[in-house]
Design a protein around this motif. Sequence first.
Motif, PDB file in Angstrom:
ATOM      1  N   GLU A 336      97.073  46.002-106.697  1.00 39.89           N
ATOM      2  CA  GLU A 336      96.343  45.500-105.530  1.00 39.89           C
ATOM      3  C   GLU A 336      96.239  46.579-104.454  1.00 39.89           C
ATOM      4  O   GLU A 336      95.202  46.712-103.790  1.00 39.89           O
ATOM      5  CB  GLU A 336      97.061  44.283-104.941  1.00 39.89           C
ATOM      6  N   LEU A 337      97.305  47.336-104.298  1.00 38.01           N
ATOM      7  CA  LEU A 337      97.325  48.369-103.273  1.00 38.01           C
ATOM      8  C   LEU A 337      96.323  49.477-103.583  1.00 38.01           C
ATOM      9  O   LEU A 337      95.671  50.017-102.680  1.00 38.01           O
ATOM     10  CB  LEU A 337      98.737  48.962-103.172  1.00 38.01           C
ATOM     11  N   GLU A 338      96.161  49.780-104.861  1.00 39.63           N
ATOM     12  CA  GLU A 338      95.265  50.873-105.249  1.00 39.63           C
ATOM     13  C   GLU A 338      93.816  50.405-105.389  1.00 39.63           C
ATOM     14  O   GLU A 338      92.886  51.073-104.911  1.00 39.63           O
ATOM     15  CB  GLU A 338      95.728  51.493-106.569  1.00 39.63           C
ATOM     16  N   LYS A 339      93.608  49.224-106.020  1.00 42.95           N
ATOM     17  CA  LYS A 339      92.249  48.826-106.394  1.00 42.95           C
ATOM     18  C   LYS A 339      91.729  47.598-105.663  1.00 42.95           C
ATOM     19  O   LYS A 339      90.541  47.296-105.734  1.00 42.95           O
ATOM     20  CB  LYS A 339      92.198  48.576-107.911  1.00 42.95           C
ATOM     21  N   GLY A 340      92.621  46.872-104.987  1.00 42.96           N
ATOM     22  CA  GLY A 340      92.187  45.667-104.297  1.00 42.96           C
ATOM     23  C   GLY A 340      91.410  45.993-103.036  1.00 42.96           C
ATOM     24  O   GLY A 340      91.363  47.135-102.578  1.00 42.96           O
ATOM     25  N   PRO A 341      90.766  44.977-102.438  1.00 45.22           N
ATOM     26  CA  PRO A 341      90.008  45.206-101.207  1.00 45.22           C
ATOM     27  C   PRO A 341      90.922  45.601-100.050  1.00 45.22           C
ATOM     28  O   PRO A 341      92.043  45.107 -99.928  1.00 45.22           O
ATOM     29  CB  PRO A 341      89.336  43.853-100.944  1.00 45.22           C
ATOM     30  N   PHE A 342      90.434  46.499 -99.201  1.00 46.11           N
ATOM     31  CA  PHE A 342      91.179  46.953 -98.026  1.00 46.11           C
ATOM     32  C   PHE A 342      91.527  45.765 -97.132  1.00 46.11           C
ATOM     33  O   PHE A 342      92.604  45.706 -96.534  1.00 46.11           O
ATOM     34  CB  PHE A 342      90.333  47.974 -97.266  1.00 46.11           C
ATOM     35  N   SER A 343      90.615  44.805 -97.069  1.00 49.27           N
ATOM     36  CA  SER A 343      90.827  43.623 -96.220  1.00 49.27           C
ATOM     37  C   SER A 343      92.082  42.859 -96.621  1.00 49.27           C
ATOM     38  O   SER A 343      92.752  42.254 -95.779  1.00 49.27           O
ATOM     39  CB  SER A 343      89.613  42.693 -96.287  1.00 49.27           C
ATOM     40  N   ASN A 344      92.418  42.904 -97.924  1.00 49.76           N
ATOM     41  CA  ASN A 344      93.606  42.187 -98.401  1.00 49.76           C
ATOM     42  C   ASN A 344      94.875  42.778 -97.786  1.00 49.76           C
ATOM     43  O   ASN A 344      95.789  42.044 -97.396  1.00 49.76           O
ATOM     44  CB  ASN A 344      93.675  42.254 -99.928  1.00 49.76           C
ATOM     45  N   LEU A 345      94.941  44.109 -97.696  1.00 54.46           N
ATOM     46  CA  LEU A 345      96.108  44.762 -97.102  1.00 54.46           C
ATOM     47  C   LEU A 345      96.217  44.423 -95.620  1.00 54.46           C
ATOM     48  O   LEU A 345      97.301  44.108 -95.118  1.00 54.46           O
ATOM     49  CB  LEU A 345      96.021  46.281 -97.276  1.00 54.46           C
ATOM     50  N   VAL A 346      95.084  44.488 -94.917  1.00 54.81           N
ATOM     51  CA  VAL A 346      95.091  44.190 -93.487  1.00 54.81           C
ATOM     52  C   VAL A 346      95.494  42.738 -93.252  1.00 54.81           C
ATOM     53  O   VAL A 346      96.263  42.423 -92.333  1.00 54.81           O
ATOM     54  CB  VAL A 346      93.704  44.475 -92.874  1.00 54.81           C
ATOM     55  N   GLU A 347      95.001  41.846 -94.128  1.00 51.43           N
ATOM     56  CA  GLU A 347      95.337  40.427 -93.999  1.00 51.43           C
ATOM     57  C   GLU A 347      96.833  40.201 -94.240  1.00 51.43           C
ATOM     58  O   GLU A 347      97.474  39.419 -93.536  1.00 51.43           O
ATOM     59  CB  GLU A 347      94.513  39.607 -94.983  1.00 51.43           C
ATOM     60  N   LYS A 348      97.387  40.889 -95.235  1.00 48.23           N
ATOM     61  CA  LYS A 348      98.821  40.767 -95.514  1.00 48.23           C
ATOM     62  C   LYS A 348      99.657  41.190 -94.301  1.00 48.23           C
ATOM     63  O   LYS A 348     100.652  40.554 -93.952  1.00 48.23           O
ATOM     64  CB  LYS A 348      99.198  41.629 -96.722  1.00 48.23           C
ATOM     65  N   ILE A 349      99.254  42.290 -93.673  1.00 43.72           N
ATOM     66  CA  ILE A 349      99.980  42.783 -92.498  1.00 43.72           C
ATOM     67  C   ILE A 349      99.882  41.784 -91.359  1.00 43.72           C
ATOM     68  O   ILE A 349     100.870  41.481 -90.677  1.00 43.72           O
ATOM     69  CB  ILE A 349      99.433  44.165 -92.089  1.00 43.72           C
ATOM     70  N   SER A 350      98.689  41.236 -91.141  1.00 42.51           N
ATOM     71  CA  SER A 350      98.488  40.247 -90.079  1.00 42.51           C
ATOM     72  C   SER A 350      99.313  38.985 -90.330  1.00 42.51           C
ATOM     73  O   SER A 350      99.978  38.463 -89.423  1.00 42.51           O
ATOM     74  CB  SER A 350      97.003  39.888 -89.964  1.00 42.51           C
ATOM     75  N   GLU A 351      99.289  38.503 -91.565  1.00 42.43           N
ATOM     76  CA  GLU A 351     100.042  37.295 -91.910  1.00 42.43           C
ATOM     77  C   GLU A 351     101.547  37.551 -91.835  1.00 42.43           C
ATOM     78  O   GLU A 351     102.325  36.671 -91.449  1.00 42.43           O
ATOM     79  CB  GLU A 351      99.659  36.816 -93.314  1.00 42.43           C
ATOM     80  N   GLY A 352     101.947  38.771 -92.212  1.00 39.04           N
ATOM     81  CA  GLY A 352     103.369  39.118 -92.127  1.00 39.04           C
ATOM     82  C   GLY A 352     103.865  39.065 -90.694  1.00 39.04           C
ATOM     83  O   GLY A 352     104.948  38.556 -90.411  1.00 39.04           O
ATOM     84  N   ALA A 353     103.057  39.578 -89.776  1.00 37.10           N
ATOM     85  CA  ALA A 353     103.440  39.551 -88.363  1.00 37.10           C
ATOM     86  C   ALA A 353     103.532  38.109 -87.861  1.00 37.10           C
ATOM     87  O   ALA A 353     104.454  37.761 -87.108  1.00 37.10           O
ATOM     88  CB  ALA A 353     102.433  40.346 -87.542  1.00 37.10           C
ATOM     89  N   LYS A 354     102.593  37.264 -88.282  1.00 39.06           N
ATOM     90  CA  LYS A 354     102.616  35.856 -87.867  1.00 39.06           C
ATOM     91  C   LYS A 354     103.885  35.155 -88.362  1.00 39.06           C
ATOM     92  O   LYS A 354     104.380  34.220 -87.729  1.00 39.06           O
ATOM     93  CB  LYS A 354     101.398  35.111 -88.415  1.00 39.06           C
ATOM     94  N   GLY A 355     104.407  35.625 -89.486  1.00 41.63           N
ATOM     95  CA  GLY A 355     105.582  34.992 -90.071  1.00 41.63           C
ATOM     96  C   GLY A 355     106.876  35.274 -89.322  1.00 41.63           C
ATOM     97  O   GLY A 355     107.912  34.672 -89.632  1.00 41.63           O
ATOM     98  N   MET A 356     106.829  36.181 -88.356  1.00 38.30           N
ATOM     99  CA  MET A 356     108.028  36.453 -87.568  1.00 38.30           C
ATOM    100  C   MET A 356     108.132  35.389 -86.468  1.00 38.30           C
ATOM    101  O   MET A 356     107.799  35.600 -85.315  1.00 38.30           O
ATOM    102  CB  MET A 356     107.968  37.855 -86.957  1.00 38.30           C
ATOM    103  N   THR A 357     108.605  34.226 -86.856  1.00 39.52           N
ATOM    104  CA  THR A 357     108.768  33.100 -85.942  1.00 39.52           C
ATOM    105  C   THR A 357     110.177  33.089 -85.371  1.00 39.52           C
ATOM    106  O   THR A 357     111.037  33.878 -85.778  1.00 39.52           O
ATOM    107  CB  THR A 357     108.523  31.781 -86.684  1.00 39.52           C
ATOM    108  N   ASN A 358     110.438  32.172 -84.470  1.00 39.14           N
ATOM    109  CA  ASN A 358     111.779  31.992 -83.924  1.00 39.14           C
ATOM    110  C   ASN A 358     112.781  31.740 -85.047  1.00 39.14           C
ATOM    111  O   ASN A 358     113.860  32.345 -85.096  1.00 39.14           O
ATOM    112  CB  ASN A 358     111.768  30.823 -82.936  1.00 39.14           C
ATOM    113  N   GLU A 359     112.412  30.861 -85.972  1.00 34.77           N
ATOM    114  CA  GLU A 359     113.313  30.504 -87.071  1.00 34.77           C
ATOM    115  C   GLU A 359     113.576  31.701 -87.987  1.00 34.77           C
ATOM    116  O   GLU A 359     114.707  31.930 -88.432  1.00 34.77           O
ATOM    117  CB  GLU A 359     112.726  29.342 -87.879  1.00 34.77           C
TER     118      GLU A 359
END
Length: 447
Positions: A336-359
């Motif tokens: 995925e990192l080599e051949k997947g869409p660039f948008s997928n990587l950016v989305e993963k980073i964005s979703e990862g940041a959202k996952g840093m909740t209080n819990e």
Amino acid sequence: MTTLSPIPSMQDLKIKFQLSTLVFPSQETEKKSLFLPNIDQILNYSIPTAHFFLPNKDFPPEFVGKRLKIALEKVLVPYDFMAGRLKLNYKSGCLEIDCNGAGVGFVLASSEFRLADIGECLVHPNLGFQQLAVQKLDCLSPQVDQPLCIFQVTSFKCGGFAIGMSMNHILCDGLGAKTFIENLASQAFGHEKPLAVVPNNDRRVLAARSPPRVEFPHHEFLKLDSPIGQGSTPPIFDCNLEELNYKIFKLSPNDIKNLKNKAKNDAKNTKVTSFGVMAALLWHCKVFSCNVNYKEDGLSTLIIAIDIRQRLNPQLSISYSGNAVLPKGVSVTYNELEKGPFSNLVEKISEGAKGMTNEYAKSALDWLEIHRGVPHGDYVVSSWLRLGFDEVVYPWGKPIYSCPVVNHRKDISWVFSDGFDGGISALVALPAEEMNRFEALFHDFFT
């Protein structure tokens, strides 16, 4: 889009050191031990920065040195831990800061160059900049503990100067450092002026819960299986010393716009940021510059450093002076990192940041309490974009440029504003062969 490399003639700034001493709080401070939460325990290494200033006829460099020294003496009263020394609590196996007023380092130096001689090299990861933020005082005997932070004023032939700061990361994170510098600048005006922000030095607010409750898998940490408690020592988050090349990889405003558009093509609901597209690009280039032989279905993990002040409940105030940044891992397969869409990587980073909740944050602090691990992934990318070191107002004006100084940590990249055209830059350190591949991958991404 450009990459910029160190210029050999600028690796030696012809520095002469004139003064090397200790600065102490202007009044007696309470002798105590400062508790350090698990975030701090793994950050026992120095972060040097350099801040450049144009000549100011009202503030020649020698006068700036005197003003800065007096300001330091004042600000070390509310920031008493800065003048302390690290010590190991043998009972808990944890580090603490002995607030003993032992002082911070203070250095005066001069360069044979003018700022104009450095010119555009100000945006390079110039190896010479290491001379602007020394990390130890040679004037101290080997039996004396080195200070946790050192400040250096270096004058240039033109009357311009640089203020270098080398701080042990245990003392504070980027936002904590920015607040400290604002307070330092406020006390340099030479008259009674209140602190810009009164620091909150109580680090127990980020202590693990009792008993710890780990509620999430924390793949961003490596479990070391080291002993905990009496007789143990904190884990060391470090890397092997090796010969590295240093380069700045820069994205112009147009590059950023194009990458954002590319990321938005398939990620309609994802917040696409400048940091997100740069981090995704760095991730791709770093992984395939280092992993020539990889399994397509193997997982690659990027670690992003996230400020948790506004994510906790209750929120931490901006005045919190310690480290309030936690790592968060995001993973994809190598395919995925080599051949997947660039948008997928950016989305993963964005979703990862959202996952840093209080819990999630409190679970991470508890995980560290139990396992004493260290951040672990293919690459760590940390943002300096919103720190605003170059917006701090000193009596002699704002810095024309502020930047991190090169270091030996090849698995961490810092993303920061380039200070000139609105673009952003990343400082990358890699062995020569890997750097060649990284640079080729970076350029190929735009062809």
